[in-house]
Motif scaffolding. Structure first.
Motif, PDB file in Angstrom:
ATOM      1  N   ARG A  67       0.800  -1.213   0.094  1.00  0.00           N
ATOM      2  CA  ARG A  67       0.143   0.042  -0.118  1.00  0.00           C
ATOM      3  C   ARG A  67       0.875   1.236   0.008  1.00  0.00           C
ATOM      4  O   ARG A  67       0.717   2.188  -0.789  1.00  0.00           O
ATOM      5  N   MET A  68       1.969   1.159   0.797  1.00  0.00           N
ATOM      6  CA  MET A  68       2.913   2.300   0.776  1.00  0.00           C
ATOM      7  C   MET A  68       3.627   2.482  -0.583  1.00  0.00           C
ATOM      8  O   MET A  68       3.605   3.732  -0.991  1.00  0.00           O
ATOM      9  N   ALA A  69       3.728   1.636  -1.309  1.00  0.00           N
ATOM     10  CA  ALA A  69       4.668   1.445  -2.351  1.00  0.00           C
ATOM     11  C   ALA A  69       3.548   2.174  -3.536  1.00  0.00           C
ATOM     12  O   ALA A  69       3.845   3.008  -4.236  1.00  0.00           O
ATOM     13  N   LEU A  70       2.368   1.767  -3.546  1.00  0.00           N
ATOM     14  CA  LEU A  70       1.379   2.375  -4.449  1.00  0.00           C
ATOM     15  C   LEU A  70       1.149   3.531  -4.093  1.00  0.00           C
ATOM     16  O   LEU A  70       0.992   4.623  -5.109  1.00  0.00           O
ATOM     17  N   THR A  71       1.005   4.215  -2.939  1.00  0.00           N
ATOM     18  CA  THR A  71       0.760   5.501  -2.660  1.00  0.00           C
ATOM     19  C   THR A  71       1.929   6.320  -3.013  1.00  0.00           C
ATOM     20  O   THR A  71       1.963   7.488  -3.394  1.00  0.00           O
ATOM     21  N   TYR A  72       3.100   5.859  -2.849  1.00  0.00           N
ATOM     22  CA  TYR A  72       4.433   6.509  -3.365  1.00  0.00           C
ATOM     23  C   TYR A  72       4.260   6.531  -4.846  1.00  0.00           C
ATOM     24  O   TYR A  72       4.413   7.974  -5.570  1.00  0.00           O
ATOM     25  N   ILE A  73       4.094   5.562  -5.594  1.00  0.00           N
ATOM     26  CA  ILE A  73       3.858   5.582  -7.048  1.00  0.00           C
ATOM     27  C   ILE A  73       2.949   6.577  -7.454  1.00  0.00           C
ATOM     28  O   ILE A  73       3.082   7.530  -8.328  1.00  0.00           O
ATOM     29  N   HIS A 131      -0.305   6.293 -16.455  1.00  0.00           N
ATOM     30  CA  HIS A 131      -0.268   4.915 -16.923  1.00  0.00           C
ATOM     31  C   HIS A 131       0.794   3.998 -15.882  1.00  0.00           C
ATOM     32  O   HIS A 131       0.225   2.811 -15.645  1.00  0.00           O
ATOM     33  N   VAL A 132       1.674   4.509 -15.448  1.00  0.00           N
ATOM     34  CA  VAL A 132       2.499   4.095 -14.443  1.00  0.00           C
ATOM     35  C   VAL A 132       1.854   3.676 -13.098  1.00  0.00           C
ATOM     36  O   VAL A 132       1.558   2.574 -12.679  1.00  0.00           O
ATOM     37  N   CYS A 133       0.992   4.681 -12.760  1.00  0.00           N
ATOM     38  CA  CYS A 133      -0.042   4.376 -11.520  1.00  0.00           C
ATOM     39  C   CYS A 133      -1.082   3.307 -12.043  1.00  0.00           C
ATOM     40  O   CYS A 133      -1.221   2.493 -10.974  1.00  0.00           O
ATOM     41  N   GLU A 134      -1.476   3.341 -13.019  1.00  0.00           N
ATOM     42  CA  GLU A 134      -2.518   2.311 -13.325  1.00  0.00           C
ATOM     43  C   GLU A 134      -2.078   0.908 -13.472  1.00  0.00           C
ATOM     44  O   GLU A 134      -2.355  -0.009 -12.951  1.00  0.00           O
ATOM     45  N   LYS A 135      -0.751   0.679 -14.260  1.00  0.00           N
ATOM     46  CA  LYS A 135      -0.054  -0.442 -14.194  1.00  0.00           C
ATOM     47  C   LYS A 135       0.315  -0.880 -12.827  1.00  0.00           C
ATOM     48  O   LYS A 135       0.158  -2.093 -12.471  1.00  0.00           O
ATOM     49  N   ALA A 136       0.846  -0.099 -11.992  1.00  0.00           N
ATOM     50  CA  ALA A 136       1.001  -0.433 -10.489  1.00  0.00           C
ATOM     51  C   ALA A 136      -0.296  -0.951  -9.842  1.00  0.00           C
ATOM     52  O   ALA A 136      -0.237  -2.006  -9.032  1.00  0.00           O
TER      53      ALA A 136
END
Length: 105
Positions: free
Chosen positions: A71-77, A85-90
């Protein structure tokens, strides 16, 4: 479940893992051979006892920690990327992982 506070509290209060299926099919015990629970299966195999033994506090705390890190990694991204598109792919990769799917390149 997005907040794991209660599950984490219960895992910390329970006898530490690993736990083991013991006595054939009847008991799950902790590392000090103290009974954690008993099952009343009649046959020679007890999937319930094996599952309970595998879902010990150590395993649950590790899963919660992994979930929090993801969750922290996704929030950071999400917060640092200008590329949607990077956020969507993550997000898709995390959703696939949660469903047990293999990661896509």
């Amino acid at each position: 479940m997005t907040g794991h506070t209660e599950l984490k509290r219960l895992a910390e209060a329970a006898p530490a893992g690993p736990w083991y299926q013991h006595g054939g099919i009847k008991q799950v015990v902790d590392r000090d051979c103290e009974a954690v629970c008993e099952t009343f299966e009649e046959d020679g195999d007890c999937p319930v006892a094996r599952f309970i033994a595998a879902a010990n506090p150590t395993a649950i705390k590790a899963l919660i920690a992994e979930n929090e890190a993801l969750r922290m990694a996704l929030t950071y991204i999400r917060d640092t990327s200008d590329d949607w598109h990077v956020c969507e792919k993550a997000a898709d990769a995390l959703a696939d992982a949660a469903m047990g799917k293999e990661p896509q390149p």
